[in-house]
Scaffold this motif. Structure first.
Motif, PDB file in Angstrom:
ATOM      1  N   VAL A 193      -2.394  58.736  11.927  1.00 32.51           N
ATOM      2  CA  VAL A 193      -1.812  59.983  11.432  1.00 32.51           C
ATOM      3  C   VAL A 193      -2.147  60.245   9.966  1.00 32.51           C
ATOM      4  CG1 VAL A 193       0.039  60.050  13.153  1.00 32.51           C
ATOM      5  CG2 VAL A 193       0.429  58.879  10.981  1.00 32.51           C
ATOM      6  N   ALA A 194      -2.767  59.278   9.297  1.00 36.04           N
ATOM      7  CA  ALA A 194      -3.215  59.447   7.913  1.00 36.04           C
ATOM      8  C   ALA A 194      -4.420  58.530   7.695  1.00 36.04           C
ATOM      9  CB  ALA A 194      -2.096  59.096   6.939  1.00 36.04           C
ATOM     10  N   ASP A 195      -5.428  59.023   7.003  1.00 30.96           N
ATOM     11  CA  ASP A 195      -6.628  58.230   6.735  1.00 30.96           C
ATOM     12  C   ASP A 195      -6.257  56.959   5.960  1.00 30.96           C
ATOM     13  OD1 ASP A 195      -7.761  60.551   7.710  1.00 30.96           O
ATOM     14  OD2 ASP A 195      -8.852  61.049   5.881  1.00 30.96           O
ATOM     15  N   PHE A 196      -6.879  55.843   6.342  1.00 27.37           N
ATOM     16  CA  PHE A 196      -6.668  54.597   5.590  1.00 27.37           C
ATOM     17  C   PHE A 196      -7.798  53.620   5.858  1.00 27.37           C
ATOM     18  CE2 PHE A 196      -4.864  53.520   9.682  1.00 27.37           C
ATOM     19  CZ  PHE A 196      -4.998  52.149   9.825  1.00 27.37           C
ATOM     20  N   LYS A 197      -7.964  52.685   4.930  1.00 28.04           N
ATOM     21  CA  LYS A 197      -8.933  51.601   5.083  1.00 28.04           C
ATOM     22  C   LYS A 197      -8.154  50.373   5.513  1.00 28.04           C
ATOM     23  CE  LYS A 197     -11.793  50.823   1.694  1.00 28.04           C
ATOM     24  NZ  LYS A 197     -12.389  50.276   0.453  1.00 28.04           N
ATOM     25  N   ASP A 198      -8.490  49.805   6.667  1.00 29.76           N
ATOM     26  CA  ASP A 198      -7.760  48.646   7.182  1.00 29.76           C
ATOM     27  C   ASP A 198      -8.302  47.380   6.543  1.00 29.76           C
ATOM     28  OD1 ASP A 198      -6.313  46.776   8.572  1.00 29.76           O
ATOM     29  OD2 ASP A 198      -6.643  47.690  10.527  1.00 29.76           O
ATOM     30  N   LEU A 199      -7.549  46.842   5.617  1.00 31.98           N
ATOM     31  CA  LEU A 199      -7.968  45.646   4.882  1.00 31.98           C
ATOM     32  C   LEU A 199      -7.990  44.408   5.763  1.00 31.98           C
ATOM     33  CD1 LEU A 199      -5.910  46.300   1.624  1.00 31.98           C
ATOM     34  CD2 LEU A 199      -8.280  46.944   2.113  1.00 31.98           C
ATOM     35  N   MET A 217       0.105  51.665   1.140  1.00 32.76           N
ATOM     36  CA  MET A 217       0.032  53.102   0.881  1.00 32.76           C
ATOM     37  C   MET A 217       1.402  53.774   0.877  1.00 32.76           C
ATOM     38  SD  MET A 217      -3.497  54.157   2.789  1.00 32.76           S
ATOM     39  CE  MET A 217      -3.417  55.830   2.176  1.00 32.76           C
ATOM     40  N   LYS A 218       2.426  53.048   1.303  1.00 35.53           N
ATOM     41  CA  LYS A 218       3.805  53.545   1.309  1.00 35.53           C
ATOM     42  C   LYS A 218       3.968  54.805   2.164  1.00 35.53           C
ATOM     43  CE  LYS A 218       5.401  50.755  -2.111  1.00 35.53           C
ATOM     44  NZ  LYS A 218       5.012  49.446  -1.707  1.00 35.53           N
ATOM     45  N   LYS A 219       3.207  54.887   3.275  1.00 32.61           N
ATOM     46  CA  LYS A 219       3.394  55.998   4.218  1.00 32.61           C
ATOM     47  C   LYS A 219       3.003  55.558   5.620  1.00 32.61           C
ATOM     48  CE  LYS A 219      -0.957  58.359   3.105  1.00 32.61           C
ATOM     49  NZ  LYS A 219      -1.498  59.632   2.636  1.00 32.61           N
ATOM     50  N   VAL A 220       3.518  56.270   6.604  1.00 26.98           N
ATOM     51  CA  VAL A 220       3.223  55.968   8.005  1.00 26.98           C
ATOM     52  C   VAL A 220       1.748  56.274   8.252  1.00 26.98           C
ATOM     53  CG1 VAL A 220       3.731  56.605  10.393  1.00 26.98           C
ATOM     54  CG2 VAL A 220       5.595  56.421   8.733  1.00 26.98           C
TER      55      VAL A 220
END
Length: 64
Positions: free
Chosen positions: A12-18, A55-58
């Motif tokens: 639901v939000a762009d992110f880089k999976d560490l 990121m402090k978001k869903v």
């Protein structure tokens, strides 16, 4: 016996999976990606589905 249905998630939000080789997920992608070497743990899914991450978001939600 019925087979337990595996839960599916959507980004639901762009992110880089560490924890998945820095793979970049874009909003609308399925999580985890099909060819991921690292199957996410229940704790990792809970982390990404809440605001208790860097990121402090869903970032993901369960797909219907």
């Amino acid at each position: 016996m019925s087979k337990k249905r595996e839960k599916k998630y959507i980004v639901v939000a762009d992110f880089k999976d560490l924890k998945d080789g820095n793979h970049v997920y874009i909003k609308g992608d399925k999580y985890p990606r099909e060819n991921s070497e690292n199957k996410p743990t229940a704790a990792r899914i809970k982390e990404l589905a809440s605001i208790k991450n860097k990121m402090k978001k869903v970032l993901i939600k369960e797909q219907d």
